[in-house]
Scaffold this active site. Structure first.
Site, short mmCIF file in Angstrom:
data_model
loop_
_atom_site.label_atom_id
_atom_site.label_comp_id
_atom_site.label_asym_id
_atom_site.label_seq_id
_atom_site.Cartn_x
_atom_site.Cartn_y
_atom_site.Cartn_z
N LYS A 123 -9.28 6.99 3.66
CA LYS A 123 -8.55 6.36 2.57
C LYS A 123 -9.23 5.03 2.27
O LYS A 123 -8.83 3.97 2.69
CB LYS A 123 -7.08 6.16 2.94
CG LYS A 123 -6.20 5.95 1.72
CD LYS A 123 -4.72 5.99 2.08
CE LYS A 123 -3.85 5.58 0.93
NZ LYS A 123 -3.76 6.57 -0.16
N ARG A 146 -3.91 6.56 10.76
CA ARG A 146 -4.87 6.95 9.72
C ARG A 146 -5.75 5.75 9.34
O ARG A 146 -6.95 5.89 9.12
CB ARG A 146 -4.13 7.49 8.49
CG ARG A 146 -5.05 8.05 7.41
CD ARG A 146 -4.27 8.81 6.34
NE ARG A 146 -3.41 7.93 5.57
CZ ARG A 146 -2.54 8.38 4.65
NH1 ARG A 146 -2.40 9.67 4.44
NH2 ARG A 146 -1.80 7.53 3.97
N GLU A 205 -6.13 18.25 -4.75
CA GLU A 205 -4.94 17.36 -4.72
C GLU A 205 -4.80 16.66 -6.06
O GLU A 205 -5.59 16.90 -6.96
CB GLU A 205 -5.08 16.33 -3.59
CG GLU A 205 -6.31 15.43 -3.70
CD GLU A 205 -6.40 14.40 -2.60
OE1 GLU A 205 -5.37 14.10 -1.95
OE2 GLU A 205 -7.50 13.86 -2.40
#
Ligand code: PDD
Length: 282
Positions: free
Chosen positions: A149, A50, A182
């Protein structure tokens, strides 16, 4: 405490970056939160995959290969003599000039911090969190894709501020259409009539690694899992709600926006999933 800073292992006091670092000036960078359980890096490959995807997406050239990064993680853990803990791995665009242009930053900086971390109290895990929903939008078409992220966590911080102002433990973010996306720093699951639901990430959520582990567990334990959009109404009338994240692990929610969730404590499926999650990490 030993910090990995741009190829050196330095003490906490000497772990300093330039004020011209674009990670500091503009949030131009990416990060990962990774857990160490019993001396093992949990889901290291998934986290590094990721990280390198986030880097590619913002055209950030990480100066370490995958293997070198893994070695740096292992060595930093070794030097801190941690058996259990939390790793914050940060890659910033690095020092440059005051302009935005990333091409003026000759080299990205890699920082690895290892700490003990407990973002929620023991009673929060026992009794479940109280949460509020906020209309902080995620994944507006032109907004920064939540799958990256990045160090741009102001959106998440503003949501955390609203949770703080409401005197509750976490907040739920909605997307532009009003679907539940989320939490401020974790993914969300709801359970209704024995079926487990979680939003697809395109709704506006990070592809959580804990989320993926819980989805695998549901499969293994025979719980029906549906990845489909849901609204606050579905949260309010759910039998169980919980958040997942590397820092949060698996934490039940007992109330949302003044509506008690189920019996007002960690539900039976949530508790079962947490117990099984603990077995896979140890
Ligand atoms: N974050 N969504 C957001 C916005 C997050 O910041 C995080 C994790 C998650 C959960 O993803 P994962 O299960 O891969 O950790 C979802 C903090 C930094 C953390 O828990 O480390």
């Amino acid at each position: 405490q030993v910090i990995y800073l741009n190829g050196e292992y330095v003490s906490k006091e000497n772990a300093k970056i330039s004020v011209f670092d674009h990670g500091f000036l503009y949030g131009d960078g990416i990060f990962e939160g990774i857990r160490i359980y019993n001396g093992n890096i949990f889901k290291c490959k998934e986290h590094l995959d990721r990280l390198y995807d986030s880097a590619k997406s913002i055209m950030l050239d990480i100066p370490l290969s995958y293997t070198e990064m893994e070695q740096a993680l292992i060595e930093t853990i070794r030097r801190n003599e941690f058996r259990d803990g939390y790793i914050r791995l940060v890659v910033s665009r690095g020092p440059g000039n005051l302009g935005l242009d990333p091409t003026r930053c000759p080299k990205a900086w890699v920082i690895i911090i290892v700490e003990q971390l407990a973002i929620y109290s023991e009673e929060a895990y026992r009794d479940g969190l109280v949460s509020v929903s906020v209309v902080q939008r995620r994944n507006i078409p032109d907004a920064l894709n939540p799958k990256i992220k990045s160090l741009n966590y102001l959106n998440n911080i503003l949501v955390k501020i609203q949770a703080n102002l409401a005197g509750v433990g976490e907040a739920i973010m909605l997307n532009a259409q009003g679907y539940v996306a989320e939490g401020s720093s974790d993914n969300i699951f709801i359970i209704k009539k024995g079926v487990v639901y979680t939003p697809p990430c395109y709704i506006g959520a990070l592809e959580g690694i804990t989320r993926a582990a819980i989805m695998e567990l549901c499969d293994k334990l025979g719980y029906k899992l549906k990845e489909e959009p849901f609204t606050l109404h579905d949260v309010y009338v759910a039998d169980e709600v919980f958040f997942t994240g590397t820092a949060a692990e698996v934490i039940a929610v007992r109330e949302v926006d003044g509506r008690q969730i189920g019996a007002g404590k960690a539900g039976t499926i949530t508790t079962h999933l947490l117990e099984e999650f603990r077995k896979i990490v140890d």
